[in-house]
Write a protein that holds these residues in place. Structure first.
Motif, PDB file in Angstrom:
ATOM      1  N   LEU A  33       0.886  -1.255  -0.272  1.00  0.00           N
ATOM      2  CA  LEU A  33       0.087   0.370  -0.039  1.00  0.00           C
ATOM      3  C   LEU A  33       0.909   1.697   0.025  1.00  0.00           C
ATOM      4  N   GLU A  34       0.863   1.869  -0.510  1.00  0.00           N
ATOM      5  CA  GLU A  34       1.456   3.332  -0.720  1.00  0.00           C
ATOM      6  C   GLU A  34       0.068   4.659  -0.182  1.00  0.00           C
ATOM      7  N   ILE A  35       1.015   4.993   1.070  1.00  0.00           N
ATOM      8  CA  ILE A  35       0.424   5.878   2.320  1.00  0.00           C
ATOM      9  C   ILE A  35       0.720   7.143   2.191  1.00  0.00           C
ATOM     10  N   VAL A  36       0.477   8.014   3.067  1.00  0.00           N
ATOM     11  CA  VAL A  36       0.813   9.549   3.307  1.00  0.00           C
ATOM     12  C   VAL A  36       0.275   9.315   5.199  1.00  0.00           C
ATOM     13  N   LEU A  37       2.155   9.627   5.463  1.00  0.00           N
ATOM     14  CA  LEU A  37       1.771  10.282   6.755  1.00  0.00           C
ATOM     15  C   LEU A  37       2.139  10.809   6.958  1.00  0.00           C
ATOM     16  N   GLU A  38       1.092  12.144   7.679  1.00  0.00           N
ATOM     17  CA  GLU A  38       0.777  13.381   8.191  1.00  0.00           C
ATOM     18  C   GLU A  38       0.065  13.800   9.629  1.00  0.00           C
ATOM     19  N   LEU A  39       1.522  14.233  10.138  1.00  0.00           N
ATOM     20  CA  LEU A  39       1.152  14.827  11.738  1.00  0.00           C
ATOM     21  C   LEU A  39       0.825  16.088  11.132  1.00  0.00           C
ATOM     22  N   LYS A  40      -0.023  16.996  12.330  1.00  0.00           N
ATOM     23  CA  LYS A  40       0.358  18.310  12.666  1.00  0.00           C
ATOM     24  C   LYS A  40       1.322  18.782  13.778  1.00  0.00           C
ATOM     25  N   LEU A  41       2.354  19.279  13.059  1.00  0.00           N
ATOM     26  CA  LEU A  41       2.989  19.691  14.015  1.00  0.00           C
ATOM     27  C   LEU A  41       3.165  20.478  15.279  1.00  0.00           C
ATOM     28  N   ILE A  42       3.645  19.992  16.488  1.00  0.00           N
ATOM     29  CA  ILE A  42       3.738  20.907  17.738  1.00  0.00           C
ATOM     30  C   ILE A  42       4.734  21.480  18.037  1.00  0.00           C
ATOM     31  N   ALA A  43       5.288  23.013  17.847  1.00  0.00           N
ATOM     32  CA  ALA A  43       6.670  23.276  18.168  1.00  0.00           C
ATOM     33  C   ALA A  43       6.208  23.009  20.000  1.00  0.00           C
ATOM     34  N   ASP A  44       8.068  22.504  19.319  1.00  0.00           N
ATOM     35  CA  ASP A  44       8.655  22.511  20.929  1.00  0.00           C
ATOM     36  C   ASP A  44       9.818  23.584  21.541  1.00  0.00           C
ATOM     37  N   VAL A  45       9.664  24.402  20.318  1.00  0.00           N
ATOM     38  CA  VAL A  45      11.153  25.535  21.214  1.00  0.00           C
ATOM     39  C   VAL A  45      10.524  26.677  19.695  1.00  0.00           C
ATOM     40  N   GLY A  46       9.716  27.891  20.673  1.00  0.00           N
ATOM     41  CA  GLY A  46       9.704  29.035  19.796  1.00  0.00           C
ATOM     42  C   GLY A  46      10.799  30.404  19.898  1.00  0.00           C
ATOM     43  N   ILE A  47      10.859  30.662  18.711  1.00  0.00           N
ATOM     44  CA  ILE A  47      12.247  31.751  17.842  1.00  0.00           C
ATOM     45  C   ILE A  47      11.631  33.317  18.843  1.00  0.00           C
ATOM     46  N   ILE A  48      11.749  34.560  19.251  1.00  0.00           N
ATOM     47  CA  ILE A  48      11.675  35.146  19.885  1.00  0.00           C
ATOM     48  C   ILE A  48      12.811  36.301  19.641  1.00  0.00           C
ATOM     49  N   GLY A  49      12.069  37.725  19.087  1.00  0.00           N
ATOM     50  CA  GLY A  49      13.328  38.956  18.968  1.00  0.00           C
ATOM     51  C   GLY A  49      12.180  39.792  17.599  1.00  0.00           C
ATOM     52  N   PHE A  50      13.552  40.903  18.296  1.00  0.00           N
ATOM     53  CA  PHE A  50      12.819  41.917  17.646  1.00  0.00           C
ATOM     54  C   PHE A  50      13.164  41.793  15.620  1.00  0.00           C
TER      55      PHE A  50
ATOM     56  N   LYS B 140       1.193  33.386  20.127  1.00  0.00           N
ATOM     57  CA  LYS B 140      -0.209  31.928  21.013  1.00  0.00           C
ATOM     58  C   LYS B 140       0.292  31.095  20.253  1.00  0.00           C
ATOM     59  N   HIS B 141       1.421  31.447  19.114  1.00  0.00           N
ATOM     60  CA  HIS B 141       1.193  29.845  18.345  1.00  0.00           C
ATOM     61  C   HIS B 141       2.567  29.604  18.980  1.00  0.00           C
ATOM     62  N   ILE B 142       3.663  30.387  20.436  1.00  0.00           N
ATOM     63  CA  ILE B 142       4.886  29.294  20.914  1.00  0.00           C
ATOM     64  C   ILE B 142       3.855  29.353  22.121  1.00  0.00           C
ATOM     65  N   GLU B 143       3.009  29.548  22.891  1.00  0.00           N
ATOM     66  CA  GLU B 143       2.359  29.241  23.699  1.00  0.00           C
ATOM     67  C   GLU B 143       2.437  28.062  24.576  1.00  0.00           C
ATOM     68  N   ARG B 144       3.015  27.233  23.618  1.00  0.00           N
ATOM     69  CA  ARG B 144       2.887  25.247  24.331  1.00  0.00           C
ATOM     70  C   ARG B 144       4.237  25.132  24.072  1.00  0.00           C
ATOM     71  N   THR B 145       5.179  26.217  23.786  1.00  0.00           N
ATOM     72  CA  THR B 145       6.510  25.268  23.546  1.00  0.00           C
ATOM     73  C   THR B 145       7.438  25.068  24.471  1.00  0.00           C
ATOM     74  N   SER B 146       8.260  24.311  25.019  1.00  0.00           N
ATOM     75  CA  SER B 146       8.883  23.880  26.178  1.00  0.00           C
ATOM     76  C   SER B 146      10.005  25.320  26.919  1.00  0.00           C
ATOM     77  N   LEU B 147      10.610  25.661  25.905  1.00  0.00           N
ATOM     78  CA  LEU B 147      11.250  27.314  25.676  1.00  0.00           C
ATOM     79  C   LEU B 147      11.092  27.784  24.167  1.00  0.00           C
ATOM     80  N   PHE B 148      11.946  28.655  24.997  1.00  0.00           N
ATOM     81  CA  PHE B 148      12.180  29.830  23.742  1.00  0.00           C
ATOM     82  C   PHE B 148      13.539  30.296  23.562  1.00  0.00           C
ATOM     83  N   ILE B 149      13.955  30.876  22.358  1.00  0.00           N
ATOM     84  CA  ILE B 149      15.291  30.885  21.450  1.00  0.00           C
ATOM     85  C   ILE B 149      15.139  32.306  21.770  1.00  0.00           C
ATOM     86  N   HIS B 150      15.742  33.257  22.433  1.00  0.00           N
ATOM     87  CA  HIS B 150      15.726  34.709  22.608  1.00  0.00           C
ATOM     88  C   HIS B 150      16.660  35.212  21.509  1.00  0.00           C
TER      89      HIS B 150
END
Ligand SMILES: Nc1nc2c(ncn2[C@@H]2O[C@H](COP(=O)(O)OP(=O)(O)OP(=O)(O)O)[C@@H](O)[C@H]2O)c(=O)[nH]1
Ligand SMILES: [Mg+2]
Length: 353
Positions: A149-166, A232-242
């Motif tokens: 069977l040819e299949i497509v695996l699909e995953l909605k990604l949830i970020a672990d790390v958010g990058i913040i900064g100016f 809001k897109h990085i509310e669930r991340t475990s840490l930030f890279i600033h």
């Protein structure tokens, strides 16, 4: 906005082993009764979910995955060995779609394990076909064919790390350097207008998901610039890279920039603190990154590090997103912290026999 990780692969179960056509050897009889054993069953293809992995990265190298075939039956009614099942470990929440119709075949949310393809049955040996009218059948059953069977695996990604900064600090440059993400990069503020995700692979088995969001500026909580809603897109991340631009010609004050971004994050927390299940961002661990060090003399960098240390008593990583300097160290630290935050150690291979 939906972030998805997707791979197309072909999976195959094992064929059943053929039954044997054999006859007993007995001293007084040249040919004894039939004693051909059954073929072994082919291996199944099973998907197992794991919380230890968060992307489909492991499935990007190989396109074909097959379980083992069953072995043929043998004399003395010996059944052939069963083919080993193929167990593919995927992140929780993976969808298995048919590549042909795009139909969802399995949704692996809150599911530990699912059999996706059945291995072929082993064929019956000639012993099975013995009847009163045919005491010595010369035939056996072939093994059942396998399934592919040819299949497509699909995953909605949830970020672990958010990058913040100016804006213009080099956030998108960093994500493009450490992952396969290809965000727009340009020498003006507000280049990134929508969040971008990238999967970062560190070492053989560990990987994490990074989110690059539009830059924040002073007053973002009042709607200045692009505002703070992208946090809001990085509310669930475990840490930030600033990420802080420390290049000599930026004309910015890195110490002030750091404080300004943190102030905006505190404001975001104030605005959202009554939201159900809200987890404040201002207490999230930050890995502080001085970026663009290729554009700063090393004495200046040392001075800046000292001043930062004195004011905030925090360690910093000094990197260049353009030359790649010190990025490997940064990633190792980030990967270790994420694994720790999830209570995990480095993961093993995802394909198991
Ligand atoms: N010399 C040098 N230039 C860099 C470095 N990192 C980023 N840049 C440049 O800085 C500019 C801004 O980089 P981006 O990655 O687009 O910045 P950003 O933080 O994503 O900006 P926004 O999307 O506007 O928030 C680009 O011209 C990059 O080439 C670095 O380490 N050294
Ligand atoms: Mg950007």
């Amino acid at each position: 906005m939906k972030f998805v990780d997707e791979v197309k692969i072909t999976i195959s179960s094992g064929r059943g082993g053929p039954g044997a056509v054999t006859f007993r050897r007995e001293s007084h009889q040249p040919r004894g009764g039939p004693d051909g054993g059954d073929g072994g069953k082919g291996g199944d293809v099973i998907f197992r979910t794991s919380k230890h992995i968060n992307s489909l990265f492991e499935y990007k190298t190989y396109k074909k995955y097959a379980a083992d075939n069953g072995q043929p039956g043998a004399a003395e009614k010996c059944t052939g060995a069963h083919g080993a099942d193929l167990v593919l470990v995927v992140p929780e929440g993976t969808l298995v779609r048919s590549a042909e119709t795009n139909e969802i075949l399995h949704d692996l949310t809150n599911v530990d394990e699912v059999k996706v393809l059945q291995g072929g049955r082993g064929g019956k040996g000639n012993e099975f076909f013995k009847t009163s009218v045919n005491q010595a059948p010369e035939y056996a059953q072939p093994g059942e064919d396998n399934q592919s069977l040819e299949i497509v695996l699909e995953l909605k990604l949830i970020a672990d790390v958010g990058i913040i900064g100016f804006p213009n600090a080099g956030k998108s440059t960093l994500i493009s350097r450490i992952s396969a993400a290809k965000p727009k990069i340009a020498d003006y503020p507000f280049t990134t207008l929508t969040p971008q995700l990238g999967v970062v692979k560190v070492g053989d088995y560990s990987n994490f998901v990074v989110a690059d969001i539009p830059g924040l500026i002073k007053g973002a909580h009042q709607g200045i610039g692009l505002g703070i809603q992208f946090l809001k897109h990085i509310e669930r991340t475990s840490l930030f890279i600033h990420v802080i631009d420390v290049s000599a010609m930026s004309g910015r004050d890195p110490l002030e920039d750091f404080a300004d971004i943190n102030f905006e994050i505190e404001q975001y927390d104030q605005l959202n603190k009554d939201k159900d299940g809200f987890f404040p961002l201002s207490t999230r661990e930050q890995i502080i990154v001085f970026n663009k060090i290729d554009l700063l003399r090393s004495e200046e960098l040392e001075k800046l590090k000292k001043a930062f240390q004195k004011k905030y008593n925090k360690e910093v990583y000094a990197i260049s997103g353009v030359t790649g300097k010190n990025i490997k160290d940064l990633l190792t630290t980030v990967a270790d912290k994420i694994l720790k935050a999830k209570g995990l150690t480095h993961d093993g291979p995802t394909v198991q026999h």
